[in-house]
Write an enzyme that holds these catalytic residues in place. Structure first.
Site, PDB file in Angstrom:
ATOM      1  N   ASP A  93      -6.655  -6.507   4.231  1.00 41.28           N
ATOM      2  CA  ASP A  93      -6.057  -5.178   4.293  1.00 41.28           C
ATOM      3  C   ASP A  93      -6.087  -4.660   5.725  1.00 41.28           C
ATOM      4  OD1 ASP A  93      -5.206  -2.600   3.773  1.00 41.28           O
ATOM      5  OD2 ASP A  93      -6.957  -2.038   2.569  1.00 41.28           O
ATOM      6  N   HIS A 117      -8.687   0.974  -3.910  1.00 42.08           N
ATOM      7  CA  HIS A 117      -9.577   0.676  -2.777  1.00 42.08           C
ATOM      8  C   HIS A 117     -10.310   1.972  -2.441  1.00 42.08           C
ATOM      9  CE1 HIS A 117      -9.700  -0.284   1.858  1.00 42.08           C
ATOM     10  NE2 HIS A 117     -10.905  -0.235   1.311  1.00 42.08           N
ATOM     11  N   SER A 137       0.840  -1.194   0.000  1.00 39.67           N
ATOM     12  CA  SER A 137       0.000   0.000   0.000  1.00 39.67           C
ATOM     13  C   SER A 137       0.875   1.243   0.000  1.00 39.67           C
ATOM     14  CB  SER A 137      -0.900   0.015   1.229  1.00 39.67           C
ATOM     15  OG  SER A 137      -1.439   1.312   1.398  1.00 39.67           O
ATOM     16  N   HIS A 160      -1.395  -1.406  -4.170  1.00 41.93           N
ATOM     17  CA  HIS A 160      -2.655  -1.061  -3.518  1.00 41.93           C
ATOM     18  C   HIS A 160      -2.733   0.457  -3.306  1.00 41.93           C
ATOM     19  CE1 HIS A 160      -6.174  -2.029  -1.025  1.00 41.93           C
ATOM     20  NE2 HIS A 160      -5.743  -1.106  -0.169  1.00 41.93           N
ATOM     21  N   MET A 197     -11.482  -6.187   5.411  1.00 41.73           N
ATOM     22  CA  MET A 197     -10.675  -5.275   6.230  1.00 41.73           C
ATOM     23  C   MET A 197     -10.328  -5.944   7.554  1.00 41.73           C
ATOM     24  SD  MET A 197     -10.268  -2.643   4.330  1.00 41.73           S
ATOM     25  CE  MET A 197      -9.248  -1.789   5.543  1.00 41.73           C
ATOM     26  N   MET A 245      -9.308   7.879  -0.084  1.00 42.52           N
ATOM     27  CA  MET A 245     -10.152   8.268   1.059  1.00 42.52           C
ATOM     28  C   MET A 245     -10.709   9.668   0.823  1.00 42.52           C
ATOM     29  SD  MET A 245      -7.793   6.982   4.221  1.00 42.52           S
ATOM     30  CE  MET A 245      -6.880   5.420   4.157  1.00 42.52           C
ATOM     31  N   MET A 274     -12.443   4.131  -0.450  1.00 44.50           N
ATOM     32  CA  MET A 274     -13.069   4.382   0.857  1.00 44.50           C
ATOM     33  C   MET A 274     -13.773   5.723   0.746  1.00 44.50           C
ATOM     34  SD  MET A 274      -9.875   3.038   3.117  1.00 44.50           S
ATOM     35  CE  MET A 274      -8.794   3.148   1.703  1.00 44.50           C
ATOM     36  N   ASP A 277      -4.955   3.541  -1.741  1.00 40.63           N
ATOM     37  CA  ASP A 277      -6.010   3.857  -0.778  1.00 40.63           C
ATOM     38  C   ASP A 277      -6.617   5.217  -1.048  1.00 40.63           C
ATOM     39  OD1 ASP A 277      -6.128   1.560   1.021  1.00 40.63           O
ATOM     40  OD2 ASP A 277      -4.013   2.011   1.341  1.00 40.63           O
TER      41      ASP A 277
HETATM   42  C1  DX5 Z   1      -6.419   1.417   5.724  1.00 42.85           C
HETATM   43  C2  DX5 Z   1      -5.994   1.134   4.310  1.00 42.85           C
HETATM   44  C3  DX5 Z   1      -4.877   0.183   4.201  1.00 42.85           C
HETATM   45  C4  DX5 Z   1      -3.597   0.612   4.835  1.00 42.85           C
HETATM   46  C5  DX5 Z   1      -2.913  -0.625   5.281  1.00 42.85           C
HETATM   47  O1  DX5 Z   1      -7.569   2.193   5.690  1.00 42.85           O
HETATM   48  O2  DX5 Z   1      -7.090   0.598   3.570  1.00 42.85           O
HETATM   49  O3  DX5 Z   1      -4.655  -0.205   2.853  1.00 42.85           O
HETATM   50  O4  DX5 Z   1      -2.727   1.321   3.988  1.00 42.85           O
HETATM   51  O5  DX5 Z   1      -1.787  -0.242   5.958  1.00 42.85           O
HETATM   52  P1  DX5 Z   1      -1.108  -1.170   7.052  1.00 42.85           P
HETATM   53  O6  DX5 Z   1      -0.573  -2.372   6.332  1.00 42.85           O
HETATM   54  O7  DX5 Z   1      -0.040  -0.265   7.569  1.00 42.85           O
HETATM   55  O8  DX5 Z   1      -2.150  -1.522   8.075  1.00 42.85           O
HETATM   56 ZN    ZN Z   2      -6.620  -0.304   1.571  1.00 40.09          ZN
END
Ligand code: DX5
Ligand code: ZN
Length: 220
Positions: free
Chosen positions: A178, A69, A11, A36, A140, A40, A71, A38
């Site tokens: 994740d 991903h 990620s 990956h 998750m 948000m 969110m 993220d």
């Molecule tokens: C959290 C994200 C993850 C995050 C995982 O909301 O969806 O993808 O980057 O990071 P680690 O591996 O540090 O928990």
């Molecule tokens: Zn993620």
């Protein structure tokens, strides 16, 4: 389409945001097949990160699989932007998308892999109807919003339940996890049916991301 590969999906959330291109080269050097990403929106989760322009820029510098991903609230409104930006895998939270079937169908019609995501408190039953229509389920193992959180072990039975459901119904659906994934839990996750393991802090929070990816990859 080919099956999704068994791989670590580093990620970029925990990478140096001033050098995302360098982070992608480390992912390539480590031998992972998926990056990956993220996304948000500051509403569905209490944090704001990257969106389509960054994905578009990354698309130009790598042929690795880009895994977006989302969110975000109402992902159907901006879905086209993620498709246009070049994401290969796009996942939406079941908690954020009431018209899941329509949303995942649009992702697949665009020739991309569609996934649905479950928060830790959302039961496996929430994906029962949508399962035949997706390419992967993202479970998750932390509450989404931040990197570097602690793995929630009580999610493990849910992963096994989804694996069994997929097997019983003879579906071709991959399981991705994740959050808080690292050397301490990756073998157990693999045994539970996980084939795609996201890792942020365990990769980019380590002194040597390339070595960390190789080690996790060998344990998966
Ligand atoms: C959290 C994200 C993850 C995050 C995982 O909301 O969806 O993808 O980057 O990071 P680690 O591996 O540090 O928990
Ligand atoms: Zn993620």
């Amino acid at each position: 389409m080919n099956a999704l590969p068994k791989t670590i999906a580093p990620s970029l959330l925990s990478a140096d945001f001033t050098d995302l291109g360098g982070a992608v080269r480390q992912i390539e050097a480590g031998g992972a097949a998926i990056v990956h990403l993220d996304v948000m929106d500051g509403h569905f989760v209490p944090n704001l990160t990257i969106g389509p322009p960054v994905i578009r820029a990354l698309r130009k510098v790598t042929s690795l699989i880009l895994d977006a991903h989302l969110m975000i609230e109402a992902p159907e409104r901006s879905l086209a932007d993620y498709i246009d930006a070049g994401a290969d895998m796009i996942s939406v939270h079941v908690e954020a998308s009431p018209h899941l079937h329509r949303t995942v169908s649009r992702i697949r019609e665009a020739g991309r892999r569609a996934g649905v995501v479950l928060n830790p408190a959302t039961p496996a039953e929430a994906v029962r109807e949508i399962l035949p229509h997706v390419d992967f389920v993202l479970v998750m193992t932390v509450n989404p919003g931040f990197g570097g959180q602690r793995f929630i072990p009580s999610v493990l039975p849910k992963i096994r339940q989804i694996r069994d459901e997929i097997a019983t119904r003879r579906l071709a659906v991959a399981i991705e996890v994740d959050g808080g994934v690292g050397p301490d839990n990756i073998a157990e996750l693999a045994a539970a049916g996980v084939t795609i393991a996201v890792a942020g802090a365990a990769v980019f929070g380590s002194g040597d991301p390339v070595a960390a990816i190789r080690q996790l990859q060998s344990m998966l």
